[in-house]
Structures are given as structure tokens and as C-alpha cells.
Design a protein around this motif. Structure first.
Motif, mmCIF file in Angstrom:
data_model
loop_
_atom_site.group_PDB
_atom_site.id
_atom_site.type_symbol
_atom_site.label_atom_id
_atom_site.label_comp_id
_atom_site.label_asym_id
_atom_site.label_seq_id
_atom_site.Cartn_x
_atom_site.Cartn_y
_atom_site.Cartn_z
ATOM 1 N N GLY A 20 0.808 -1.216 0.000
ATOM 2 C CA GLY A 20 0.000 0.000 0.000
ATOM 3 C C GLY A 20 0.840 1.264 0.000
ATOM 4 N N SER A 21 1.856 1.312 0.841
ATOM 5 C CA SER A 21 2.673 2.520 0.926
ATOM 6 C C SER A 21 3.496 2.725 -0.340
ATOM 7 C CB SER A 21 3.580 2.464 2.156
ATOM 8 O OG SER A 21 4.433 1.332 2.107
ATOM 9 N N GLN A 22 4.018 1.646 -0.918
ATOM 10 C CA GLN A 22 4.818 1.778 -2.135
ATOM 11 C C GLN A 22 3.940 2.178 -3.322
ATOM 12 O OE1 GLN A 22 8.393 1.415 -2.364
ATOM 13 N NE2 GLN A 22 7.731 2.633 -4.119
ATOM 14 N N LEU A 23 2.749 1.581 -3.400
ATOM 15 C CA LEU A 23 1.806 1.944 -4.458
ATOM 16 C C LEU A 23 1.411 3.411 -4.341
ATOM 17 C CD1 LEU A 23 0.077 0.979 -6.846
ATOM 18 C CD2 LEU A 23 -1.675 0.290 -5.187
ATOM 19 N N SER A 24 1.203 3.873 -3.133
ATOM 20 C CA SER A 24 0.893 5.283 -2.901
ATOM 21 C C SER A 24 2.017 6.176 -3.407
ATOM 22 C CB SER A 24 0.660 5.522 -1.414
ATOM 23 O OG SER A 24 0.556 6.894 -1.133
ATOM 24 N N LYS A 25 3.248 5.804 -3.136
ATOM 25 C CA LYS A 25 4.398 6.602 -3.561
ATOM 26 C C LYS A 25 4.471 6.695 -5.076
ATOM 27 C CE LYS A 25 9.447 6.779 -2.908
ATOM 28 N NZ LYS A 25 10.605 6.081 -2.277
ATOM 29 N N ILE A 26 4.281 5.565 -5.768
ATOM 30 C CA ILE A 26 4.329 5.551 -7.228
ATOM 31 C C ILE A 26 3.189 6.377 -7.811
ATOM 32 C CG2 ILE A 26 4.106 4.078 -9.268
ATOM 33 C CD1 ILE A 26 5.352 1.812 -7.516
ATOM 34 N N ALA A 27 1.977 6.176 -7.307
ATOM 35 C CA ALA A 27 0.811 6.866 -7.853
ATOM 36 C C ALA A 27 0.902 8.371 -7.658
ATOM 37 C CB ALA A 27 -0.464 6.332 -7.202
#
Length: 312
Positions: A20-27
Motif C-alpha cells: 500500500g505505501s509503495q503503491l501510494s508513492k508511485i501513484a
């Protein structure tokens, strides 16, 4: 010209807790860097090859898009693409309508005839023969148009019957969210694009959906393939009295942006993307191996994206 990002893998360091946190960073990076679109696959198993073994982490598409909608402000979002058979057509129309409302008008509907039999059978989803799948896909497209026109009359098809196809609230985009059909089938798939869709999608660099790594010469050789597909789509449009330039020409492929000799230089990407523009492409969508490391994505945003946006 537009440039979008597709996220295909989630086997990141620290997953699943860190997904979740990594996906948030990319998005959020893609949104703030002015990428035009952000996509996930609509699969439940991974596909092997560059995507990872079938048992590798894979997120459900529309739950993921809802999360991305809340994290971002301007980037368009969608699946590339939904297999129609995973959701009843009326429910899918409602799902995309909800996504469009909550994202303030940023949803695409990516749709296709489905191909991943092992995934469907593994989760108990009926997987009919391909001829039936295309019949059902066409009815699904008819139902979605029906509901997005706020037509409450019953729908009576060969495969689907809807007694009361109510859809409130309607999507915010007018006349509706763009429908992108992912198919390279020249007889049926591209005819459905010409008749029902607002966008098409083809693979650049390959004539099949294999996830290969970037090889410049191979991708240069794909240009005739893209011209052929666009010519066939134009023929279908002519028979249906449709202007093909009303259909967004999108392509999908894998790239490895880098500033060293081990991948794709910014200038090489700009040159190739310029060739795609000359073929008629409107929107390039890329996935990047190890995108979670962010360095390749940052190179793409800084060194390539401005040049793509400047291509007339």
C-alpha cells in the motif's frame, strides 16, 4: 501526445505489508509529475514471465483503482483491461460509474474478451469458447451504453437480461467514461472498437501479449504491425460511418529508462515515441521493471515526458 504508466507487479520488498505505501508513492509521483494515465491489470493471478509467477502477489483491479483515486488528483485511471466475464455487465457499468464519480471524472473503462483460462477456472468463473466470449462481450458493451444513457427500459439479449438497468448516479464524464477495448483481433475485436469504443489498445514491440524486455530494433520493426492494425480499424470505421480519429489510438509496452548503457536512454525513447506518433499513436502506456525503485520512473518523468507532451 499522452504518456501513461501501467503497474503490473506488486512483489516489492516488504510485501505484502509494504504494498500500500509503495503503491501510494508511485501513484502520487505519477500524478504530480503530470503523467496522463495510471493503469493496473484486471487479473487475479499473475501471468508468468516478466509479470511474475502465477502465485506472485496480485491486487484486485477495482479495489486498487478506488485506492488510487483517493490518492491522486488529476491522473486518469483504469484497468488494462477488464475481462468482461469477471463481472456481470450491469455491475461493471455501476462499478465504473462509481469510480468516475468518486475520482471526479477520471475513469476509463478498459474491456476485453478475456484470455486467461487458468485464472478463471481456478476461481470458479465460467470460461466459454472464444466465439461465445465475443458474443457476450458485445452484449456487455450494449448494456453499458444502455445504462450510461440512463435508459431504464429492460435489456433482452441472448446472453444477458436486465429487468431494470438503473444506474444512479450516472458518471460525471460526458457522454460517459471512455471505453477502451483491448483487442488485436482484426475481424471481431476491431469491429467492436469501431462500433462501441472510444479507444483501442495494441502492443508495441510485439504481435502478442508477451511481456518482453525492451529491444530497440525489435520495437522499430513493430511499426508496420501498428500501421496494419490501424488500417484495419479504419476499414471497420468506414463501413460503420465512424470517424477513426474519434478513437484514441493507445499502445502498451515495456521499457527500461536509464542513464547508463544497460537500458534505454531518454533520447532513444524520445526517438521511438516520435515514430509512434508518426504512425498515429495518441497515447503511449508503459510498464517499467522494478518501478518501485523509482529511479527509472524519475528519468521518464524528467527526461522523456516533457518531450512526449510536446509532440504534436
Amino acid at each position: 501526445m499522452k504518456l501513461g504508466l501501467q503497474i503490473i507487479r506488486f512483489d516489492w520488498p516488504g510485501s505484502p505489508q509494504n504494498i500500500g505505501s509503495q503503491l501510494s508513492k508511485i501513484a502520487q509521483f505519477a500524478d504530480q509529475a503530470n503523467f496522463d494515465s495510471l493503469w493496473v491489470m484486471d487479473h487475479f493471478f499473475q501471468m508468468g514471465g516478466a509479470s511474475g509467477e502465477p502465485s506472485a502477489p496480485m491486487l484486485e483491479g477495482y479495489t486498487t483503482l478506488a485506492y488510487l483515486a483517493a490518492l491522486t488528483q488529476q491522473i486518469k485511471i483504469g484497468t488494462l483491461v477488464t475481462g468482461y466475464l469477471y463481472r456481470y455487465p450491469g455491475i461493471l457499468a455501476k462499478t465504473i460509474s462509481t469510480l468516475d464519480v468518486l475520482s471526479k471524472g477520471r475513469a476509463y473503462l478498459g474491456l476485453g474478451a478475456a484470455w486467461y483460462k487458468e485464472e478463471a477456472v481456478g476461481l470458479g468463473v465460467p470460461f466459454p469458447p472464444i466465439a461465445t466470449r465475443f458474443e457476450q462481450l458485445e452484449e456487455a458493451l450494449q448494456i453499458i451504453h444502455h445504462m450510461w444513457q440512463d435508459d431504464l427500459s429492460p435489456f433482452e439479449g441472448q446472453h444477458y437480461q436486465l429487468a431494470n438497468p438503473m444506474n444512479h448516479p450516472q458518471p460525471l464524464q460526458t457522454p460517459h467514461p471512455p471505453i477502451l477495448i483491448g483487442s488485436e483481433g482484426e475481424k471481431k475485436g476491431l469491429r467492436l472498437v469501431a462500433q462501441y469504443a472510444n479507444a483501442c489498445n495494441f502492443y508495441f514491440g510485439a504481435t502478442d501479449p508477451a511481456w518482453g524486455e525492451w529491444h530497440y530494433e525489435r520495437y522499430q520493426n513493430s511499426l508496420p504491425h501498428l500501421r496494419q492494425k490501424w488500417a484495419v480499424l479504419n476499414d471497420h470505421c468506414a463501413r460503420l460511418n465512424r470517424n477513426p480519429r474519434d478513437i484514441e489510438f493507445t499502445v502498451l509496452g515495456t521499457i527500461k529508462p536509464t542513464r547508463n548503457s544497460q537500458g534505454d536512454s531518454a533520447q532513444k525513447l524520445i526517438d521511438y515515441f516520435g515514430n509512434l506518433r508518426e504512425v498515429g499513436v495518441d497515447h503511449i502506456i508503459v510498464n517499467i521493471p522494478e518501478v518501485e525503485r523509482m529511479d527509472s520512473l524519475e528519468i521518464l518523468a524528467t527526461d522523456v515526458l516533457p518531450a512526449v507532451h510536446a509532440m504534436a
